[in-house]
Design a protein around this motif. Structure first.
Motif, PDB file in Angstrom:
ATOM      1  N   GLY A   1       0.685  -1.253   0.091  1.00 20.01           N
ATOM      2  CA  GLY A   1       0.132   0.015   0.120  1.00 20.01           C
ATOM      3  C   GLY A   1       0.941   1.324  -0.214  1.00 20.01           C
ATOM      4  N   ILE A   2       0.477   2.157  -1.170  1.00 20.39           N
ATOM      5  CA  ILE A   2       1.416   3.434  -0.959  1.00 20.39           C
ATOM      6  C   ILE A   2       0.204   4.338  -0.641  1.00 20.39           C
ATOM      7  N   ILE A   3       0.788   5.546   0.108  1.00 23.38           N
ATOM      8  CA  ILE A   3       0.173   6.798   0.350  1.00 23.38           C
ATOM      9  C   ILE A   3       0.942   7.836   0.052  1.00 23.38           C
ATOM     10  N   VAL A   4       0.661   8.955  -0.788  1.00 26.57           N
ATOM     11  CA  VAL A   4       1.335  10.163  -1.128  1.00 26.57           C
ATOM     12  C   VAL A   4       0.559  11.280  -0.831  1.00 26.57           C
ATOM     13  N   HIS A   5       1.349  12.377  -0.147  1.00 25.18           N
ATOM     14  CA  HIS A   5       0.680  13.651   0.055  1.00 25.18           C
ATOM     15  C   HIS A   5       1.500  14.480  -0.452  1.00 25.18           C
ATOM     16  N   PHE A   6       0.803  15.318  -0.877  1.00 25.98           N
ATOM     17  CA  PHE A   6       1.422  16.777  -1.529  1.00 25.98           C
ATOM     18  C   PHE A   6       0.964  17.999  -0.628  1.00 25.98           C
ATOM     19  N   ASN A   7       2.020  18.531   0.004  1.00 24.23           N
ATOM     20  CA  ASN A   7       1.328  19.726   0.951  1.00 24.23           C
ATOM     21  C   ASN A   7       2.144  21.158   0.270  1.00 24.23           C
ATOM     22  N   SER A   8       1.427  22.043   0.132  1.00 26.12           N
ATOM     23  CA  SER A   8       1.782  23.609  -0.103  1.00 26.12           C
ATOM     24  C   SER A   8       2.440  23.948   1.159  1.00 26.12           C
ATOM     25  N   LEU A   9       3.646  24.561   1.066  1.00 28.99           N
ATOM     26  CA  LEU A   9       4.265  25.244   2.144  1.00 28.99           C
ATOM     27  C   LEU A   9       4.559  26.779   2.005  1.00 28.99           C
ATOM     28  N   VAL A  10       3.805  27.359   1.162  1.00 19.21           N
ATOM     29  CA  VAL A  10       3.398  28.786   0.731  1.00 19.21           C
ATOM     30  C   VAL A  10       2.992  29.557   2.113  1.00 19.21           C
ATOM     31  N   LYS A  11       2.171  29.122   2.839  1.00 19.71           N
ATOM     32  CA  LYS A  11       1.838  29.875   3.893  1.00 19.71           C
ATOM     33  C   LYS A  11       2.538  29.358   5.178  1.00 19.71           C
ATOM     34  N   GLU A  12       2.115  29.740   6.328  1.00 14.27           N
ATOM     35  CA  GLU A  12       2.758  29.425   7.680  1.00 14.27           C
ATOM     36  C   GLU A  12       2.651  27.974   8.058  1.00 14.27           C
ATOM     37  N   LYS A  13       1.638  27.133   7.660  1.00 10.40           N
ATOM     38  CA  LYS A  13       1.488  25.598   7.939  1.00 10.40           C
ATOM     39  C   LYS A  13       1.203  24.830   6.665  1.00 10.40           C
ATOM     40  N   PRO A  14       1.987  23.839   6.646  1.00 15.98           N
ATOM     41  CA  PRO A  14       1.642  22.905   5.334  1.00 15.98           C
ATOM     42  C   PRO A  14       0.217  22.695   5.222  1.00 15.98           C
ATOM     43  N   LYS A  15      -0.367  22.960   3.956  1.00 16.15           N
ATOM     44  CA  LYS A  15      -1.562  22.586   3.530  1.00 16.15           C
ATOM     45  C   LYS A  15      -1.807  21.299   2.481  1.00 16.15           C
ATOM     46  N   GLU A  16      -2.360  20.482   2.676  1.00 16.33           N
ATOM     47  CA  GLU A  16      -2.344  19.230   1.571  1.00 16.33           C
ATOM     48  C   GLU A  16      -3.258  19.680   0.563  1.00 16.33           C
ATOM     49  N   PHE A  17      -2.691  19.450  -0.730  1.00 16.21           N
ATOM     50  CA  PHE A  17      -3.645  19.601  -2.001  1.00 16.21           C
ATOM     51  C   PHE A  17      -3.751  18.575  -2.773  1.00 16.21           C
ATOM     52  N   LEU A  18      -2.865  17.574  -2.722  1.00 18.33           N
ATOM     53  CA  LEU A  18      -3.218  16.290  -3.402  1.00 18.33           C
ATOM     54  C   LEU A  18      -2.931  15.133  -2.541  1.00 18.33           C
ATOM     55  N   LYS A  19      -3.675  13.964  -2.554  1.00 17.17           N
ATOM     56  CA  LYS A  19      -3.328  13.014  -1.941  1.00 17.17           C
ATOM     57  C   LYS A  19      -3.871  11.704  -2.682  1.00 17.17           C
ATOM     58  N   LEU A  20      -2.967  10.704  -2.839  1.00 17.98           N
ATOM     59  CA  LEU A  20      -3.588   9.219  -3.451  1.00 17.98           C
ATOM     60  C   LEU A  20      -2.989   8.454  -2.693  1.00 17.98           C
ATOM     61  N   GLU A  21      -3.827   7.181  -2.546  1.00 22.55           N
ATOM     62  CA  GLU A  21      -3.587   5.944  -1.911  1.00 22.55           C
ATOM     63  C   GLU A  21      -3.601   4.988  -2.961  1.00 22.55           C
ATOM     64  N   THR A  22      -2.864   3.967  -3.087  1.00 21.52           N
ATOM     65  CA  THR A  22      -2.790   2.745  -3.968  1.00 21.52           C
ATOM     66  C   THR A  22      -2.484   1.460  -3.271  1.00 21.52           C
ATOM     67  N   THR A  23      -2.827   0.388  -3.848  1.00 22.01           N
ATOM     68  CA  THR A  23      -2.179  -0.802  -3.487  1.00 22.01           C
ATOM     69  C   THR A  23      -1.884  -1.586  -4.759  1.00 22.01           C
ATOM     70  N   THR A  24      -0.847  -2.173  -4.573  1.00 22.31           N
ATOM     71  CA  THR A  24      -0.323  -3.002  -5.805  1.00 22.31           C
ATOM     72  C   THR A  24      -0.076  -4.502  -5.383  1.00 22.31           C
ATOM     73  N   THR A  25      -0.774  -5.363  -5.971  1.00 22.94           N
ATOM     74  CA  THR A  25      -0.860  -6.624  -5.601  1.00 22.94           C
ATOM     75  C   THR A  25       0.037  -7.603  -6.183  1.00 22.94           C
ATOM     76  N   PHE A  26       0.905  -8.493  -5.627  1.00 25.61           N
ATOM     77  CA  PHE A  26       2.035  -9.011  -6.447  1.00 25.61           C
ATOM     78  C   PHE A  26       1.710 -10.553  -6.077  1.00 25.61           C
ATOM     79  N   ASN A  27       1.629 -11.383  -7.061  1.00 23.26           N
ATOM     80  CA  ASN A  27       1.404 -13.083  -7.057  1.00 23.26           C
ATOM     81  C   ASN A  27       2.930 -13.398  -6.935  1.00 23.26           C
TER      82      ASN A  27
END
Length: 160
Positions: free
Chosen positions: A57-83
């Motif tokens: 399982g992968i989760i990735v967050h993109f946060n903007s650091l333009v203002k005083e505290k980080p603000k999430e603007f993109l998030k994606l969560e995936t799973t990759t299943t291997f046999n």
């Protein structure tokens, strides 16, 4: 007489989006600075001995650091299943049923690199029409994969 296949076999069984969040707004677009973007990546590993599968399982967050505290603007969560097939205990071990799994570092690099690459491709497709140019960068696997815990001393609490 059929010759039994030898050696470890790995096959991608499924790549799946678990969740996607897009909070890109006009303000972010107007003030976008790719130098002020924080990317956080996390992963989880599960396995199923009966099904001969490893799930990353992968989760990735993109946060903007333009203002005083980080603000999430993109998030994606995936799973990759291997046999997996023909694996040895030196490669993969399911411990206490499926509660814990051991994967050697070399294989973990393969699983994690592949799962991150799948997530990267899915993200590129999902954000292709956005007015900002952003991508999931390459990651140093040595920074993501904890080394053999048996060789490490227990963590000590940091002193204040």
């Amino acid at each position: 007489m059929n010759k039994q296949e030898e050696g470890l076999g790995i096959k991608i069984q499924e790549i799946k989006e678990i969740s996607f969040s897009n909070k890109v707004n006009e303000e972010l677009v107007e003030n976008f600075d790719d130098e002020k973007v924080e990317i956080k990546l996390g992963y989880a590993v599960r396995g199923d001995f009966e099904k001969n599968t490893i799930i990353i399982g992968i989760i990735v967050h993109f946060n903007s650091l333009v203002k005083e505290k980080p603000k999430e603007f993109l998030k994606l969560e995936t799973t990759t299943t291997f046999n997996i097939s023909n694996f040895k205990d030196d490669d993969i071990r399911f411990i206490d049923g499926n509660k814990e799994i051991f994967i050697n570092d070399e294989l973990m690099y393969v699983f994690l690199n592949t799962a991150i690459g799948a997530t990267r491709g899915m993200l590129a497709y999902k954000i292709a029409s956005l007015p900002i140019n952003i991508c999931l960068p390459l990651f140093n696997m040595d920074d993501l994969i904890p080394k053999d815990k048996s060789n490490k001393k227990p963590n000590k609490k940091a002193k204040k």
